[in-house]
Design a protein around this motif. Structure first.
Motif, short mmCIF file in Angstrom:
data_model
loop_
_atom_site.label_atom_id
_atom_site.label_comp_id
_atom_site.label_asym_id
_atom_site.label_seq_id
_atom_site.Cartn_x
_atom_site.Cartn_y
_atom_site.Cartn_z
N ALA A 18 22.79 -10.34 -17.31
CA ALA A 18 22.22 -9.48 -16.37
C ALA A 18 22.95 -8.37 -15.66
O ALA A 18 22.29 -7.65 -14.83
CB ALA A 18 22.72 -10.84 -15.03
N GLY A 19 24.39 -7.93 -16.94
CA GLY A 19 24.90 -6.39 -15.84
C GLY A 19 24.43 -5.57 -17.43
O GLY A 19 23.95 -4.12 -16.64
N ASP A 27 21.70 -2.53 -28.58
CA ASP A 27 20.97 -1.19 -28.13
C ASP A 27 21.40 -1.27 -26.45
O ASP A 27 21.59 -0.35 -26.12
CB ASP A 27 19.90 -1.12 -27.98
N CYS A 28 21.45 -2.75 -25.78
CA CYS A 28 21.65 -2.32 -24.24
C CYS A 28 22.78 -2.85 -24.44
O CYS A 28 23.92 -2.73 -23.13
CB CYS A 28 20.71 -3.05 -23.23
N SER A 73 16.99 -5.20 -8.23
CA SER A 73 15.68 -6.19 -8.30
C SER A 73 15.14 -6.41 -9.38
O SER A 73 15.24 -8.08 -9.68
CB SER A 73 14.61 -5.31 -7.53
N SER A 74 15.68 -6.46 -10.52
CA SER A 74 15.34 -6.98 -12.48
C SER A 74 16.50 -7.51 -12.06
O SER A 74 16.03 -8.47 -12.28
CB SER A 74 14.88 -5.55 -13.12
N SER A 75 17.86 -7.57 -11.88
CA SER A 75 18.78 -8.33 -12.82
C SER A 75 18.21 -9.41 -11.39
O SER A 75 18.74 -10.17 -12.17
CB SER A 75 20.25 -7.56 -12.15
N TRP A 76 18.59 -9.16 -10.29
CA TRP A 76 18.09 -10.61 -10.01
C TRP A 76 17.32 -11.31 -9.95
O TRP A 76 17.41 -13.05 -10.20
CB TRP A 76 17.91 -10.30 -8.11
N LEU A 85 16.05 -16.70 -13.29
CA LEU A 85 15.15 -16.85 -14.14
C LEU A 85 16.35 -17.28 -15.32
O LEU A 85 15.98 -18.33 -16.13
CB LEU A 85 14.69 -16.24 -15.45
N GLN A 86 17.62 -16.82 -15.73
CA GLN A 86 18.38 -17.29 -16.18
C GLN A 86 19.10 -18.92 -15.56
O GLN A 86 19.57 -19.59 -16.53
CB GLN A 86 19.54 -16.51 -16.48
N HIS A 87 19.04 -18.89 -14.44
CA HIS A 87 19.77 -19.72 -14.42
C HIS A 87 18.73 -20.75 -13.34
O HIS A 87 19.30 -22.40 -13.99
CB HIS A 87 20.86 -20.04 -12.97
N THR A 88 18.08 -20.61 -13.43
CA THR A 88 16.82 -21.73 -13.59
C THR A 88 16.47 -22.16 -14.95
O THR A 88 17.02 -23.72 -15.00
CB THR A 88 15.75 -20.89 -12.61
#
Length: 163
Positions: free
Chosen positions: A100-101, A82-83, A110-113, A118-121
């Motif tokens: 992220a997009g 849906d997103c 800010s939520s994207s950052w 979290l994704q890269h960690t």
């Protein structure tokens, strides 16, 4: 451009049109290719430890836990689908090509950052875990090879002492 990919002259292409948008990318996927991608994503390294995990949980909690995770995965997949296009999941006009997009467009920068952090960690942690697992596996292979050569040497020594 709010109503699609308009040209320099200000004319906007309708949201639903026969002309290909987004650089003329032709999507040739089908339900079979989508199913193949889902299966290869699901059957990863996590499946290797699934039998052990179910054995640890038992016959009641194990299958129930699998059903709960299946329901969470189905819900997550539905939300991701849906997103993919926003603000309307059916007609767009924007395609979110990355996770992220999609977070940026729906929840803000800010939520994207936070999402990307979290994704890269997590990806960094996965890389470390796979490196450690691979090194342990290779050292085990080395030990097996050394043991087998030691056993061959011992057998040869035993044969030579018999003669």
């Amino acid at each position: 451009m709010a109503l699609g990919d308009g040209g320099d002259n200000g004319a906007a292409i309708p949201l639903i049109s026969d002309q290909p948008k987004h650089g003329g990318i032709v999507r040739s996927g089908s339900m079979w290719t989508a199913a193949a991608h889902v299966i290869t994503a699901v059957i990863g390294s996590g499946v290797l430890s699934l039998a052990w995990s179910i054995a640890q949980l038992g016959w009641v909690a194990g299958p129930l836990t699998m059903l709960v995770f299946a329901a969470v995965t189905a819900l997550q997949s539905t939300l991701f689908a849906d997103c993919y296009r926003s603000p309307d999941p059916e007609h767009g006009p924007h395609r979110n090509r990355t996770y992220a997009g999609a977070v940026d467009r729906n929840l803000g920068t800010s939520s994207s950052w936070v999402c990307m952090l979290l994704q890269h960690t997590a990806l960094f942690g996965y890389g470390i875990a796979y490196t450690i697992t691979a090194s342990i596996s290779f050292s085990d292979l080395k030990n097996v090879r050394e043991r087998s050569s030691f056993l061959e040497l011992r057998e040869r020594t035993a044969e030579s002492t018999k003669q």
